[in-house]
Scaffold this active site. Sequence first.
Site, mmCIF file in Angstrom:
data_model
loop_
_atom_site.group_PDB
_atom_site.id
_atom_site.type_symbol
_atom_site.label_atom_id
_atom_site.label_comp_id
_atom_site.label_asym_id
_atom_site.label_seq_id
_atom_site.Cartn_x
_atom_site.Cartn_y
_atom_site.Cartn_z
ATOM 1 N N GLY A 111 -5.009 -8.117 15.852
ATOM 2 C CA GLY A 111 -5.372 -9.606 16.627
ATOM 3 C C GLY A 111 -6.130 -8.996 17.777
ATOM 4 C CG ASN A 148 0.021 -1.026 7.410
ATOM 5 O OD1 ASN A 148 0.964 -1.859 7.198
ATOM 6 N ND2 ASN A 148 -1.011 -1.060 8.275
ATOM 7 C CB SER A 150 31.398 48.417 -3.200
ATOM 8 O OG SER A 150 30.946 48.701 -1.788
ATOM 9 C CB ALA A 159 27.785 45.559 -1.253
ATOM 10 N NE ARG A 208 38.459 52.854 -9.404
ATOM 11 C CZ ARG A 208 37.944 53.306 -8.230
ATOM 12 N NH1 ARG A 208 37.720 52.469 -7.195
ATOM 13 N NH2 ARG A 208 38.289 54.486 -7.808
ATOM 14 C CB THR A 248 4.398 -12.541 12.654
ATOM 15 O OG1 THR A 248 3.274 -13.358 13.071
ATOM 16 C CG2 THR A 248 3.924 -11.318 11.994
ATOM 17 N N GLY A 291 9.648 -3.427 12.427
ATOM 18 C CA GLY A 291 10.334 -2.513 11.583
ATOM 19 C C GLY A 291 9.541 -1.481 11.002
ATOM 20 C CG ASP A 292 5.578 -2.120 9.843
ATOM 21 O OD1 ASP A 292 5.761 -2.745 11.064
ATOM 22 O OD2 ASP A 292 4.589 -2.613 9.208
ATOM 23 N NE ARG A 307 -2.644 -1.673 3.061
ATOM 24 C CZ ARG A 307 -2.942 -1.509 4.230
ATOM 25 N NH1 ARG A 307 -3.808 -0.506 4.833
ATOM 26 N NH2 ARG A 307 -2.692 -2.347 5.161
HETATM 27 C C1 UD1 Z 1 0.215 -8.683 13.139
HETATM 28 C C2 UD1 Z 1 -0.283 -9.539 14.294
HETATM 29 C C3 UD1 Z 1 -1.488 -9.095 14.652
HETATM 30 C C4 UD1 Z 1 -1.262 -7.592 15.505
HETATM 31 C C5 UD1 Z 1 -0.502 -6.536 14.122
HETATM 32 C C6 UD1 Z 1 -0.352 -5.206 14.498
HETATM 33 C C7 UD1 Z 1 0.281 -11.994 13.612
HETATM 34 C C8 UD1 Z 1 -0.279 -13.200 13.145
HETATM 35 N N1 UD1 Z 1 -0.361 -10.900 13.735
HETATM 36 O O1 UD1 Z 1 -0.692 -8.856 12.037
HETATM 37 O O2 UD1 Z 1 -1.987 -9.904 15.974
HETATM 38 O O3 UD1 Z 1 -2.873 -7.072 15.824
HETATM 39 O O4 UD1 Z 1 0.327 -7.173 13.466
HETATM 40 O O5 UD1 Z 1 0.052 -4.662 13.637
HETATM 41 O O6 UD1 Z 1 1.456 -11.756 14.197
HETATM 42 N N2 UD1 Z 1 6.418 -9.696 8.692
HETATM 43 C C9 UD1 Z 1 7.660 -10.430 8.337
HETATM 44 N N3 UD1 Z 1 7.671 -11.677 7.655
HETATM 45 C C10 UD1 Z 1 6.251 -12.204 7.414
HETATM 46 C C11 UD1 Z 1 5.205 -11.664 7.912
HETATM 47 C C12 UD1 Z 1 5.189 -10.300 8.481
HETATM 48 O O7 UD1 Z 1 8.527 -9.784 8.504
HETATM 49 O O8 UD1 Z 1 6.495 -13.395 7.098
HETATM 50 C C13 UD1 Z 1 6.750 -8.485 9.270
HETATM 51 C C14 UD1 Z 1 5.970 -7.449 8.555
HETATM 52 O O9 UD1 Z 1 7.066 -6.886 7.595
HETATM 53 C C15 UD1 Z 1 5.427 -6.215 9.533
HETATM 54 C C16 UD1 Z 1 5.185 -7.405 10.671
HETATM 55 O O10 UD1 Z 1 5.793 -8.279 10.571
HETATM 56 O O11 UD1 Z 1 6.621 -5.737 9.782
HETATM 57 C C17 UD1 Z 1 3.626 -7.585 10.965
HETATM 58 O O12 UD1 Z 1 3.289 -8.344 10.010
HETATM 59 P P1 UD1 Z 1 1.926 -7.952 9.202
HETATM 60 O O13 UD1 Z 1 1.433 -8.756 8.104
HETATM 61 O O14 UD1 Z 1 1.685 -6.503 9.266
HETATM 62 O O15 UD1 Z 1 0.922 -8.411 10.324
HETATM 63 P P2 UD1 Z 1 -0.521 -8.218 10.565
HETATM 64 O O16 UD1 Z 1 -1.350 -8.958 9.910
HETATM 65 O O17 UD1 Z 1 -0.881 -6.676 10.805
HETATM 66 CA CA CA Z 2 0.470 -4.804 10.128
#
Ligand code: UD1
Ligand code: CA
Length: 455
Positions: A136, A224, A402, A377, A437, A79, A100-101, A15
């Site tokens: 979650g 996002n 100047s 100047a 000059r 995750t 990281g975000d 996004r």
């Molecule tokens: C996740 C949580 C959710 C929480 C939300 C908060 C899980 C299953 N869900 O959901 O409970 O409320 O964050 O924002 O954990 N990432 C990886 N590798 C992957 C997947 C994700 O590095 O395979 C990183 C993403 O870059 C991001 C973070 O993990 O920084 C979260 O991933 P994202 O897909 O945004 O999780 P959500 O579905 O939002």
């Molecule tokens: Ca997220």
Amino acid sequence: MSLDIVILAAGQGTRMRSALPKVLHPVAGNSMLGHVIHSARQLQPQGIHVVIGHGAELVRERLAADDLNFVMQDKQLGTGHAVAQALPAITADTVLVLYGDVPLIEVETLQRLLAKVSDTQLGLLTVTLQDPTGYGRIVRDGAGQVTAIVEHKDASEAQKAIKEGNTGILALPAARLADWMGRLSNNNAQGEYYLTDVIAMAVADGLVVATEQPHDPMEVQGANDRRQLSELERHYQLREGRRLMAQGVTLRDPARFDVRGEVTVGRDVLIDINVILEGKVVIEDDVQIGPNCVIKDSTLRKGVVVKANSHIEGAVMGEGSDAGPFARLRPGSVLDAKAHVGNFVELKNAHLGEGAKAGHLTYLGDAEVGARTNIGAGTITCNYDGANKFKTVMGEDVFIGSNNSLVAPVDIKDGATTAAGSTITQTVEAGDLAVARARQRNISGWKRPEKIKKS
Ligand code: UD1
Ligand code: CA
């Protein structure tokens, strides 16, 4: 307690609609991931493991540092899968998971969370939101104990009504991690390995899940899209503005003030609107900065005045010196105490001695200017022959008329004077007057050309 930190940064961030990996998008001049790493370092962990995937090469290149261990996650399978990739590198007894975000997380919040972790307890950072859509949900039993996290897409209607959401940030005992990771499955609505499933496993194993909340929900806000990025930016700037105000700075308008780096301030500093401070900026007591100024990697000593629309970079402005309006100090500019730089004056690698003045329309490059010397100047140093740069040296109490061109290398000694309009190519000895000059010639009875009238 020893600590390993895992930062999840492999996701794509569709996004953002960007060629740049999401975690490299900047907030306040530093990448989101850079902010998270900065906070992580302050906890003095024994390891920082950054899980990368999308745009991995660029992320690694931009952020490479000796204390970072980059872990590759080739496919973003969730995750839980992401944390599992870092598992072999974990040696501490506690693991903290960050995103990281999610760049604005405060160190103090993480410290409170880490205080909850033990062999028998997890620390989970949650946030109560009016609209927790997408998060979650934190499921608690009748006694209020956390029993599970259910992802939004897997939640029942009753569970969707829960306002307490998972921030994703959690701290857990490392000894259990390998076992829990091994038991994750992707049998859920998204077909992903959820880190959040660890919560129910921990509870089943007899551990307690203790929760903490951030003081401000923006601490756990991720970005996002670019709209959320802009919200994080404004929040960061307001927080930074408040920090500076608490230290004795008057900000004419905290909503029109930006910091993109590290700023230290003294007391009774006045900053007008639309000022941007970048890189390492040191501002001492009683400094005044006018509107629309950019100050980058510079030191402003006590009582400095920077007037409107000035651009100050890589400069040291000595006590009581001033610049602007419309001044440009480029890297290597040094003003000693009470030196004065006026409008439309550009300095580059130039040193003005105490009380020296360049008031108007001047360029000084590779120049040494002695104390109390006054530059008229329209004067410029001709410091560059297209290949090499040369130095212009002016002694103390020199008076440059100047519209002079000072052709470097050239030396104008103490107390010397140069006449207006001079092109100085040779040494001017102390106390001498140089007139370089063409002499004026008057032609009497001069007849101007006349236009031929059309009939
Ligand atoms: C996740 C949580 C959710 C929480 C939300 C908060 C899980 C299953 N869900 O959901 O409970 O409320 O964050 O924002 O954990 N990432 C990886 N590798 C992957 C997947 C994700 O590095 O395979 C990183 C993403 O870059 C991001 C973070 O993990 O920084 C979260 O991933 P994202 O897909 O945004 O999780 P959500 O579905 O939002
Ligand atoms: Ca997220």
